[in-house]
Design a protein around this motif. Sequence first.
Motif, PDB file in Angstrom:
ATOM      1  N   SER A  85     -15.444  -0.094  -5.721  1.00 18.62           N
ATOM      2  CA  SER A  85     -14.394   0.920  -5.711  1.00 18.62           C
ATOM      3  C   SER A  85     -13.010   0.294  -5.706  1.00 18.62           C
ATOM      4  O   SER A  85     -12.832  -0.882  -5.386  1.00 18.62           O
ATOM      5  CB  SER A  85     -14.544   1.820  -4.477  1.00 18.62           C
ATOM      6  N   LYS A 133       0.830  -1.203   0.000  1.00 18.17           N
ATOM      7  CA  LYS A 133       0.000   0.000   0.000  1.00 18.17           C
ATOM      8  C   LYS A 133       0.869   1.260   0.000  1.00 18.17           C
ATOM      9  O   LYS A 133       0.585   2.224  -0.715  1.00 18.17           O
ATOM     10  CB  LYS A 133      -0.927  -0.005   1.214  1.00 18.17           C
ATOM     11  N   THR A 153      -4.596   9.609  -4.596  1.00 16.78           N
ATOM     12  CA  THR A 153      -4.339   8.205  -4.284  1.00 16.78           C
ATOM     13  C   THR A 153      -5.642   7.527  -3.868  1.00 16.78           C
ATOM     14  O   THR A 153      -6.650   8.192  -3.608  1.00 16.78           O
ATOM     15  CB  THR A 153      -3.334   8.079  -3.129  1.00 16.78           C
ATOM     16  N   PRO A 154      -5.635   6.188  -3.740  1.00 15.77           N
ATOM     17  CA  PRO A 154      -6.821   5.508  -3.238  1.00 15.77           C
ATOM     18  C   PRO A 154      -7.150   5.854  -1.778  1.00 15.77           C
ATOM     19  O   PRO A 154      -8.253   5.580  -1.328  1.00 15.77           O
ATOM     20  CB  PRO A 154      -6.454   4.022  -3.367  1.00 15.77           C
ATOM     21  N   ASP A 155      -6.218   6.456  -1.057  1.00 19.18           N
ATOM     22  CA  ASP A 155      -6.497   6.885   0.314  1.00 19.18           C
ATOM     23  C   ASP A 155      -7.185   8.248   0.354  1.00 19.18           C
ATOM     24  O   ASP A 155      -7.926   8.548   1.293  1.00 19.18           O
ATOM     25  CB  ASP A 155      -5.204   6.967   1.132  1.00 19.18           C
ATOM     26  N   ASP A 195     -10.667   1.915  -3.919  1.00 13.83           N
ATOM     27  CA  ASP A 195     -10.073   2.566  -2.754  1.00 13.83           C
ATOM     28  C   ASP A 195     -10.424   1.780  -1.495  1.00 13.83           C
ATOM     29  O   ASP A 195     -10.841   0.630  -1.572  1.00 13.83           O
ATOM     30  CB  ASP A 195     -10.557   4.017  -2.660  1.00 13.83           C
ATOM     31  N   LYS A 196     -10.275   2.409  -0.334  1.00 13.16           N
ATOM     32  CA  LYS A 196     -10.485   1.660   0.901  1.00 13.16           C
ATOM     33  C   LYS A 196     -11.953   1.555   1.314  1.00 13.16           C
ATOM     34  O   LYS A 196     -12.244   1.107   2.421  1.00 13.16           O
ATOM     35  CB  LYS A 196      -9.651   2.260   2.034  1.00 13.16           C
ATOM     36  N   TYR A 215      -5.873  -1.592  -4.791  1.00 15.18           N
ATOM     37  CA  TYR A 215      -4.917  -0.479  -4.785  1.00 15.18           C
ATOM     38  C   TYR A 215      -3.957  -0.599  -5.969  1.00 15.18           C
ATOM     39  O   TYR A 215      -3.704   0.376  -6.683  1.00 15.18           O
ATOM     40  CB  TYR A 215      -4.131  -0.468  -3.479  1.00 15.18           C
ATOM     41  N   THR A 249     -12.025  13.811  -4.355  1.00 11.74           N
ATOM     42  CA  THR A 249     -10.645  13.714  -3.885  1.00 11.74           C
ATOM     43  C   THR A 249     -10.328  14.913  -3.016  1.00 11.74           C
ATOM     44  O   THR A 249     -11.030  15.929  -3.076  1.00 11.74           O
ATOM     45  CB  THR A 249      -9.656  13.634  -5.065  1.00 11.74           C
ATOM     46  N   SER A 285      -8.970   9.616  -2.283  1.00 10.79           N
ATOM     47  CA  SER A 285      -9.938   9.741  -3.373  1.00 10.79           C
ATOM     48  C   SER A 285     -10.897   8.556  -3.361  1.00 10.79           C
ATOM     49  O   SER A 285     -10.613   7.512  -2.787  1.00 10.79           O
ATOM     50  CB  SER A 285      -9.226   9.758  -4.731  1.00 10.79           C
ATOM     51  N   ARG A 286     -12.025   8.742  -4.064  1.00 10.87           N
ATOM     52  CA  ARG A 286     -12.907   7.613  -4.368  1.00 10.87           C
ATOM     53  C   ARG A 286     -12.763   7.286  -5.847  1.00 10.87           C
ATOM     54  O   ARG A 286     -13.090   8.098  -6.695  1.00 10.87           O
ATOM     55  CB  ARG A 286     -14.378   7.951  -4.054  1.00 10.87           C
TER      56      ARG A 286
END
Length: 284
Positions: free
Chosen positions: A235, A48, A215-217, A237-238, A271, A195, A219-220
Amino acid sequence: MTSALADLNLHSSGKVREMYEVDGDLLMVASDRISAYDVVLPTPIPDKGKVLTQMSLFWFETTQHIVPNHYVSQDVPGEAKGRALRVKRLDMYPVECVARGYLSGSGWREYRESGAVCGIELPEGLRESDKLPEPIFTPATKAELGEHDENIDFERAAELIGDRALMEELRRATLELYQHASDHAASRGIIIADTKFEFGSSPGCEVVLGDEVLTPDSSRFWPADDYEPGRSQASFDKQYVRDWLDESGWDHTPPGPELPDDVVEITRAKYVEAYERISGRQLS
């Protein structure tokens, strides 16, 4: 990682990264930690930190024509290669600059309650995940570790910054960055629903893009081929982790639960796929 960098002075430590002092610059090192609902979970997501770093690097390289950024080089200690960047020190502004192109997350909750997001009135009858008529700027406060960010309107953000003209420039940069990134991601089959950016100043430059970028952290990311308004979206992302946590019955207070192996593996794959599809590069 911390012991490997023990010779450097630790400048600060956040939920997922550490900043070290290096000859007047900073070394920004991303870990494999993952947070949800402002709680750092006990289970890391392999690679990650590399995704966050290399995704940010891609956007730093491809958005310099919109706004300058704090990236200096990839000249980093060998132990941190791939997950660290050397960056300029910035005096950071106390506002998170959020761009939304779709109605999701806290924006969707606000809209259901008031018909507006951060003081911006929206058309009636919008559904969850609907595309907005045009992207909107919805700033938020920066919360301390363990606290929650709070959505605020433009006027409140300008008060926190102390300079309305500067806040207008941050809004312009935020929306232009979002539009540029959205257009690029769309060409790769990914929707960037929203984002957040962070900006600061450096000597001779009042607006500099800092922290991590798109980043995926922060943003969606939604797969365009599965997009369907009126529901939550699959998605990259997380959100997958958040959904599992919600189903687990966890009450969002520390400590967070351990993640099962399959959730870790699927999250890592999401990710990595987001990075490789958007950047056209292989994770290294």
